[in-house]
Enzyme design. Structure first.
Site: not given
Length: 361
Positions: A16, A189, A258, A297, A299, A312, A314, A318
């Site tokens: 990443e 990612s 991405y 974040r 999810d 999950e 994070n 990003g």
């Protein structure tokens, strides 16, 4: 007013690396220059730290080098030194590190341990929160303990896979069925993640995931909407409005995130008010379950009958201006530049709190 000296740390050795450059570029443009004086350090893919490189320059030419530096781990005087003996601004001294590093050696607790040993304040989660947030197997174990609903899953060691592939395949088919998702436990990612619809695809997916990690997580497929929330804070964290991902592909993999611009983000997600409230509660619960700090974040999947399953967390998502994390906060009333300031303030708050404890008699 004396500006605080912020080191923006980006790049890294993980897959990443390029995502990190995008995040750093956005932070560099938006950070409050009246409050903060920013120095940049880019970590190359081979692991060297380069003072003064610009993330935009690295995006076009990774061969550009700044002054190679090391962090001096003197708790009474943490600072950077140039390996070639040259003079750094402010003699390499700084007030705070803002890491926008994604993946292994960036958001997995390793570099956070480095900062802790050097007595350095920094943005984001500490060693434990970062490590738990990175390891999908341990993350899921903690979520189970916290009572958060999630898809049935199995964790398989690479060694077990190599020794008895047939037994592993049979166990997955019997307990999870098809389709299922196969993931390396410690990558971000969506790197190395596959959706398997048959024994042949499952075998291929397991072999791919085993290339990236010694632990492989296999999850039962949940049919539902992909909903994400941003969390901000330390002990008193808050969750943003939810957003929905409409992926251009079968699932939201690295390319969909991405490269392929066909995926869409819907902010705020159209959900029943009680579902929104439940999602926000569960997002904060997950944040505290892994002992995250600063930002994360979280999810989820939401089914047609409004059942919620956590996917999950994070802990260093990003962070470009078009990334889901800051866009959700913008929709919740916190602009991007202010969000950066809040994260720096939260990092200082956490540092002050952690240094107030005794570690010896």
């Amino acid at each position: 007013m004396t500006r605080q000296r912020i080191v923006l740390l980006f790049g890294g050795q993980s897959g990443e690396h390029e995502v990190s450059l995008n995040s750093a570029t956005s932070v560099l443009k938006a950070i409050d220059s009246e409050k903060y004086e920013v120095q940049t350090i880019g970590i190359s893919k081979s692991g060297q730290w380069h003072w003064g490189v610009n993330p935009v320059d690295w995006q076009s030419d990774s061969s550009i080098h700044g002054i190679q530096v090391n962090l001096i781990h003197d708790p009474s005087n943490p600072h950077f030194i140039a390996l070639d003996g040259s003079q750094l601004p402010h003699n390499g001294k700084f007030d705070f590190i803002f890491p926008v590093l994604h993946g292994p050696f960036g958001e997995d607790g390793t570099i956070q341990g480095l900062f802790e040993m050097a007595n350095v304040p920094y943005a984001g989660s500490g060693v434990l929160g970062s490590a738990l947030g990175m390891d999908k197997d341990r993350m899921k174990a903690v979520f189970t303990q916290a009572g958060l609903p999630q898809a049935p899953y199995l964790t398989i060691l690479r060694e077990t896979l190599h020794k008895n592939m047939e037994k592993v395949l049979k166990s997955i088919e019997q307990s999870l069925g098809y389709p299922c998702f196969v993931k390396p436990a410690n990558l971000g990612s969506s790197v190395g993640i596959s959706k398997a619809n048959s024994p042949e695809e499952l075998l291929k997916a397991l072999k791919l995931a085993a290339e990236y990690d010694r632990k492989i997580v296999v999850e039962k497929n949940i049919i539902g909407r992909e909903i994400e929330l941003s969390v901000l804070g330390n002990d008193e964290a808050q969750a943003s409005v939810p957003g929905e991902i409409l992926p251009s592909k079968d699932f939201y993999d690295y390319e969909a995130k991405y490269i392929d611009t066909g995926s869409r983000l819907v902010i705020p997600a159209v959900l029943d008010p009680q579902v929104v409230s439940s999602l926000q509660e569960k997002a904060v619960q997950a944040f505290h379950a892994v002992e995250a700090c600063g930002l994360s974040r979280v999810d989820f999947f939401v089914t047609k009958d409004n059942q919620i399953y956590i996917n999950e967390i994070n802990t260093m998502p990003g962070f470009t201006q078009i990334s889901m994390y800051p866009k959700l906060w913008e929709a919740s009333g916190i602009p991007y530049s202010e969000l950066i300031t809040r994260l720096i303030e939260l990092g200082f708050e956490r540092f002050k709190d952690s240094r107030s404890r005794k570690i010896s008699v």
